[in-house]
Design an enzyme around this catalytic site. Structure first.
Site, short mmCIF file in Angstrom:
data_model
loop_
_atom_site.label_atom_id
_atom_site.label_comp_id
_atom_site.label_asym_id
_atom_site.label_seq_id
_atom_site.Cartn_x
_atom_site.Cartn_y
_atom_site.Cartn_z
N SER A 166 -54.96 72.44 1.62
CA SER A 166 -54.42 72.59 3.14
C SER A 166 -55.39 71.91 3.93
O SER A 166 -56.50 71.21 3.69
CB SER A 166 -54.74 74.05 3.43
OG SER A 166 -54.69 74.50 4.94
N TYR A 182 -60.11 82.14 5.42
CA TYR A 182 -58.80 81.18 4.60
C TYR A 182 -59.64 79.85 4.70
O TYR A 182 -59.36 79.00 3.52
CB TYR A 182 -57.47 81.13 5.72
CG TYR A 182 -56.69 80.18 5.03
CD1 TYR A 182 -55.67 80.73 4.14
CD2 TYR A 182 -56.26 78.89 5.76
CE1 TYR A 182 -55.02 79.78 3.76
CE2 TYR A 182 -55.32 78.19 5.25
CZ TYR A 182 -54.49 78.41 4.12
OH TYR A 182 -53.50 77.72 3.57
#
Ligand SMILES: NC(=O)c1ccc[n+]([C@@H]2O[C@H](COP(=O)([O-])OP(=O)(O)OC[C@H]3O[C@@H](n4cnc5c(N)ncnc54)[C@H](O)[C@@H]3O)[C@@H](O)[C@H]2O)c1
Length: 262
Positions: free
Chosen positions: A143, A156
């Site tokens: 990501s 995250y």
């Protein structure tokens, strides 16, 4: 577009979002696919494609036994496994450290690391022998949060930074037989959800008006779809085009990240 005709590929979380885009693209390119997916409706939707080049396994990436079953399904159905795409992830909907109670911090840490990090490790462990035999490859979905803040909250971001460590260490450990790389996409409107322990299991990232935001504010000023990222996975899965690539992450997240490339 038949560049993957010689590839047998296992995709985790192939039922929606990036995983489903990979399934559709790889089938178009002639690959044979196994999919490990938790959601029964999404498994049914995959089966309704009606392709004999596709086998599905209903299961959870946080279970080693389920990962093992998925590897076995690929090998038993198609005779080999060339590529594992570890793709299942959970988001924290950008919850900041001080917005998490200490109890949420502990439980959210366990749940997010179980899926985003342990899930990838269990998949790699289950597939390692088959991939060594085929001199294959692992591709992980990381990501923008693997490199930068603001792609989520602290939990995250920590899990996706941990993914960088997995790529570098596994590329070293599994060499010379197995190439290990990752793709880092930016934001997309998908079913991406969060852990129940943070009360986020009924939310989806697509409920946030991401597409409109990206059209106005991302580096390329267009709303990115999961399918826009699938070609990079196809490149890394190729038996010929990516022969020299291992231990690295293709960070293609600028398109889905506000104004970073300018
Ligand atoms: N959507 C974004 O903005 C974005 C941005 C950057 C990176 N990513 C990453 O992309 C990857 C895919 O996410 P997505 O956006 O396509 O989300 P998604 O929810 O649409 O796809 C994930 C799939 O995995 C399945 N799944 C969830 N938990 C599972 C489990 N424990 N075991 C097996 N299957 C499970 C879901 O049912 C779903 O089909 C994730 O790793 C995510 O972190 C997403």
């Amino acid at each position: 577009m038949r560049g993957l005709e010689d590839r047998v590929v296992l995709v985790t979380g192939g039922g929606s979002g990036v995983g489903r885009a990979i399934v559709d693209r790889f089938l178009d390119e002639g690959a044979r696919l196994a999919v490990l997916e938790r959601d029964a409706d999404k498994v049914a939707s995959l089966e309704s494609i009606g392709s004999k080049e596709l086998v599905t396994v209903t299961g959870d990436v946080t279970s080693y036994a389920d990962n093992e079953r998925a590897v076995a399904a690929a090998v038993e159905t198609f005779g080999r496994l060339d590529v594992l795409i570890g793709n299942v992830g959970m988001w924290d909907f950008s919850r900041n450290l001080v917005d998490l109670s200490p109890g949420e911090l502990e439980a959210g840490f366990r749940d997010l690391f179980a899926v985003n990090v342990l899930g990838y490790l269990l998949g790699a462990r289950a597939a390692a022998a088959a991939l060594k035999r085929s001199r294959g490859a692992i591709i992980l979905t990381l990501s923008n949060a693997s490199f930068y803040p603001r792609g989520g909250g602290v939990l995250y971001t920590a899990t996706k930074h941990a993914g960088l460590g997995l790529v570098r260490q596994l590329a070293y450990e599994l060499a010379p037989e197995v190439r290990v790389n990752a793709v880092a996409p930016g934001a997309m409107a998908t079913n991406l959800t969060g852990p129940k322990s943070l009360g986020l299991d009924r939310r989806q990232i697509k409920d946030i008006p991401i597409q409109e935001y990206l059209e106005k504010h991302s580096a390329l000023e267009r709303a990115i779809e999961p399918a826009d990222y699938a070609g990079t996975y196809a490149l890394l899965a190729s038996s010929h085009d990516a022969l020299t690539v291992t231990g690295t992450v293709f960070d293609i997240s600028a398109a889905g990240t506000p104004h970073r490339a300018r």
